[in-house]
Scaffold this active site. Structure first.
Site, PDB file in Angstrom:
ATOM      1  N   SER A   1       0.810  -1.227   0.000  1.00  0.00           N
ATOM      2  CA  SER A   1       0.000   0.000   0.000  1.00  0.00           C
ATOM      3  C   SER A   1       0.843   1.277   0.000  1.00  0.00           C
ATOM      4  O   SER A   1       0.529   2.208  -0.757  1.00  0.00           O
ATOM      5  CB  SER A   1      -0.975  -0.003   1.178  1.00  0.00           C
ATOM      6  OG  SER A   1      -1.930  -1.016   0.986  1.00  0.00           O
TER       7      SER A   1
ATOM      8  N   THR B   1      -5.818  -3.910   6.866  1.00  0.00           N
ATOM      9  CA  THR B   1      -5.695  -5.231   6.279  1.00  0.00           C
ATOM     10  C   THR B   1      -5.797  -6.297   7.367  1.00  0.00           C
ATOM     11  O   THR B   1      -6.074  -5.996   8.527  1.00  0.00           O
ATOM     12  CB  THR B   1      -4.417  -5.304   5.397  1.00  0.00           C
ATOM     13  OG1 THR B   1      -4.387  -6.552   4.743  1.00  0.00           O
ATOM     14  CG2 THR B   1      -3.135  -5.131   6.198  1.00  0.00           C
TER      15      THR B   1
ATOM     16  N   LYS C   1      -9.957  -5.980   9.701  1.00  0.00           N
ATOM     17  CA  LYS C   1     -11.055  -5.351   8.965  1.00  0.00           C
ATOM     18  C   LYS C   1     -12.378  -5.375   9.738  1.00  0.00           C
ATOM     19  O   LYS C   1     -13.175  -4.438   9.650  1.00  0.00           O
ATOM     20  CB  LYS C   1     -11.233  -6.022   7.598  1.00  0.00           C
ATOM     21  CG  LYS C   1     -10.062  -5.750   6.649  1.00  0.00           C
ATOM     22  CD  LYS C   1     -10.294  -6.371   5.287  1.00  0.00           C
ATOM     23  CE  LYS C   1      -9.062  -6.221   4.414  1.00  0.00           C
ATOM     24  NZ  LYS C   1      -9.276  -6.726   3.055  1.00  0.00           N
TER      25      LYS C   1
ATOM     26  N   GLY D   1     -14.253 -20.242  -1.554  1.00  0.00           N
ATOM     27  CA  GLY D   1     -13.939 -19.632  -0.262  1.00  0.00           C
ATOM     28  C   GLY D   1     -15.174 -18.950   0.295  1.00  0.00           C
ATOM     29  O   GLY D   1     -16.043 -18.493  -0.473  1.00  0.00           O
ATOM     30  N   ALA D   2     -15.273 -18.927   1.619  1.00  0.00           N
ATOM     31  CA  ALA D   2     -16.435 -18.288   2.246  1.00  0.00           C
ATOM     32  C   ALA D   2     -16.014 -17.502   3.483  1.00  0.00           C
ATOM     33  O   ALA D   2     -16.763 -17.350   4.435  1.00  0.00           O
ATOM     34  CB  ALA D   2     -17.481 -19.347   2.611  1.00  0.00           C
TER      35      ALA D   2
ATOM     36  N   ALA E   1     -12.608 -12.575   2.808  1.00  0.00           N
ATOM     37  CA  ALA E   1     -12.278 -12.093   1.463  1.00  0.00           C
ATOM     38  C   ALA E   1     -13.486 -12.225   0.546  1.00  0.00           C
ATOM     39  O   ALA E   1     -13.776 -11.337  -0.261  1.00  0.00           O
ATOM     40  CB  ALA E   1     -11.092 -12.878   0.905  1.00  0.00           C
TER      41      ALA E   1
HETATM   42  P1  ATR Z   1     -10.179 -14.351   4.846  1.00  0.00           P
HETATM   43  O1  ATR Z   1     -10.696 -13.270   5.707  1.00  0.00           O
HETATM   44  O2  ATR Z   1      -8.802 -14.085   4.267  1.00  0.00           O
HETATM   45  O3  ATR Z   1     -11.131 -14.830   3.793  1.00  0.00           O
HETATM   46  P2  ATR Z   1     -10.813 -16.589   6.583  1.00  0.00           P
HETATM   47  O4  ATR Z   1     -12.048 -15.996   7.099  1.00  0.00           O
HETATM   48  O5  ATR Z   1      -9.907 -17.333   7.511  1.00  0.00           O
HETATM   49  O6  ATR Z   1      -9.860 -15.542   5.884  1.00  0.00           O
HETATM   50  O7  ATR Z   1     -11.198 -17.551   5.372  1.00  0.00           O
HETATM   51  C1  ATR Z   1     -10.245 -18.214   4.664  1.00  0.00           C
HETATM   52  C2  ATR Z   1     -10.942 -18.954   3.543  1.00  0.00           C
HETATM   53  O8  ATR Z   1      -9.960 -19.723   2.866  1.00  0.00           O
HETATM   54  C3  ATR Z   1     -11.993 -19.919   4.020  1.00  0.00           C
HETATM   55  O9  ATR Z   1     -12.984 -20.047   3.025  1.00  0.00           O
HETATM   56  C4  ATR Z   1     -11.190 -21.198   4.174  1.00  0.00           C
HETATM   57  O10 ATR Z   1     -11.967 -22.378   4.133  1.00  0.00           O
HETATM   58  P3  ATR Z   1     -12.644 -22.931   5.493  1.00  0.00           P
HETATM   59  O11 ATR Z   1     -13.851 -22.083   5.738  1.00  0.00           O
HETATM   60  O12 ATR Z   1     -12.978 -24.348   5.176  1.00  0.00           O
HETATM   61  O13 ATR Z   1     -11.584 -22.796   6.549  1.00  0.00           O
HETATM   62  C5  ATR Z   1     -10.335 -21.108   2.932  1.00  0.00           C
HETATM   63  N1  ATR Z   1      -9.110 -21.899   2.994  1.00  0.00           N
HETATM   64  C6  ATR Z   1      -7.991 -21.685   3.714  1.00  0.00           C
HETATM   65  N2  ATR Z   1      -7.054 -22.627   3.452  1.00  0.00           N
HETATM   66  C7  ATR Z   1      -7.607 -23.460   2.541  1.00  0.00           C
HETATM   67  C8  ATR Z   1      -7.145 -24.625   1.831  1.00  0.00           C
HETATM   68  N3  ATR Z   1      -5.922 -25.112   2.046  1.00  0.00           N
HETATM   69  N4  ATR Z   1      -7.986 -25.202   0.936  1.00  0.00           N
HETATM   70  C9  ATR Z   1      -9.208 -24.699   0.707  1.00  0.00           C
HETATM   71  N5  ATR Z   1      -9.709 -23.613   1.343  1.00  0.00           N
HETATM   72  C10 ATR Z   1      -8.920 -23.005   2.225  1.00  0.00           C
END
Ligand code: ATR
Length: 275
Positions: free
Chosen positions: A18, A62, A66, A127-128, A131
């Site tokens: 940034s 970041t 957040k 992903g959920a 982000a």
């Molecule tokens: P962020 O705020 O960066 O999104 P988070 O809330 O910890 O961080 O979410 C990380 C996301 O990456 C989640 O969707 C996580 O899946 P889970 O909900 O099953 O934990 C996903 N994630 C992290 N490592 C992963 C991996 N090795 N394979 C698949 N999904 C992964």
């Protein structure tokens, strides 16, 4: 008069690009600002904001602050409310207003820079976590025909999909990674999986023949590389999103819109030299 002060806060924050981005915007737009990095300890965001609001003009936030920032600001815009997260704070007369520019940054990079259509297309987001939640609002505003959320932990995908309601024209679906659809037009990786140097475990059919977007960049963009190798039509990383979300923040603060392409090019060279 002293230059207006801005800061990016995170933990870790040493690798944040940034300052590099905002200093270039400031030079280009002839704005005199000071922009620094600030490492803060977990649980200390609120205390930091209380001090900074008396002396600074704005902040980028970041991981992992957040959500803390959302709770700490005096008011926030609709996108921040929908995301439950703030990545940009504008401070005027000591009042801190929170915004979330991540989703706008993603959509601008997809649509304006890469000419990738969202409208009426089937979009799969992997992903959920935070982000994903941060970008769903602007993605839906671009009216995909279908938005499918797939996550390793299926219940999180289902909960997020359920929270979106059903008043848009977009069909909403969710699943575990193993049931991610193979016919999406656009596949977006919003998982943190790349940081373990491995892409998320989805079937190669999911990316074959699709346009792929990895919200990670640099060495963490393992999904982008994997998708390209597995036959994606095209596959891009998230560095453009980073620059675009920064440009939105800069415009909120300074009232001018920087030109992003030359800054992206320079920042990409920095990342390539580093990773
Ligand atoms: P962020 O705020 O960066 O999104 P988070 O809330 O910890 O961080 O979410 C990380 C996301 O990456 C989640 O969707 C996580 O899946 P889970 O909900 O099953 O934990 C996903 N994630 C992290 N490592 C992963 C991996 N090795 N394979 C698949 N999904 C992964």
């Amino acid at each position: 008069m002293n230059a207006d002060r801005y800061v990016v806060v995170g933990n870790p924050v040493a690798h944040s690009l940034s300052p590099e981005i905002h200093r270039r915007f400031a030079d280009q737009c002839k704005q005199e600002i000071v922009y620094e990095k600030q490492l803060i300890e977990p649980g200390k965001f609120g205390a930091f904001l209380e001090t900074f609001r008396t002396e600074g003009k704005g902040m980028n936030v970041t991981v992992p602050f957040k959500q803390d920032a959302f709770a700490a600001v005096d008011s926030h815009d609709e996108l921040a409310a929908a995301a439950g997260a703030v990545n940009t704070i504008d401070i005027r007369d000591g009042i801190a207003r929170g915004y979330n520019t991540d989703g706008i940054g993603l959509v601008r990079d997809l649509v304006r820079r890469h000419h990738i259509q969202i409208e009426r297309r089937k979009v799969l987001i992997i992903g959920a976590g935070g982000a994903t939640q941060g970008v769903l609002g602007p993605l839906l505003e671009n009216r995909p025909g279908e938005l499918w959320i797939a996550n390793r932990t299926r219940s999180r995908a289902d909960d997020l999909a359920a929270s979106l309601g059903s008043d848009s024209d977009t069909r909403i679906a969710s699943s575990g990674l193993e049931d991610a659809p193979a016919d999406a037009d656009l596949v977006i990786n919003a998982t943190a999986a790349g940081h373990d140097r491995r892409p998320p475990e989805v079937d190669p059919d999911v990316v074959r023949g699709s346009t792929c977007y990895d919200m990670n960049y640099g060495a963490a963009a393992t999904f982008m590389v994997w998708a390209q190798d597995e036959g994606a039509v095209s596959s891009v990383d998230g560095l453009g999103m980073l620059v675009e979300q920064a440009a939105c923040a800069f415009t909120l603060w300074r009232g001018v819109e920087p030109v992003t392409d030359p800054v992206l090019e320079e920042v990409r060279a920095l990342v390539e030299a580093r990773d």
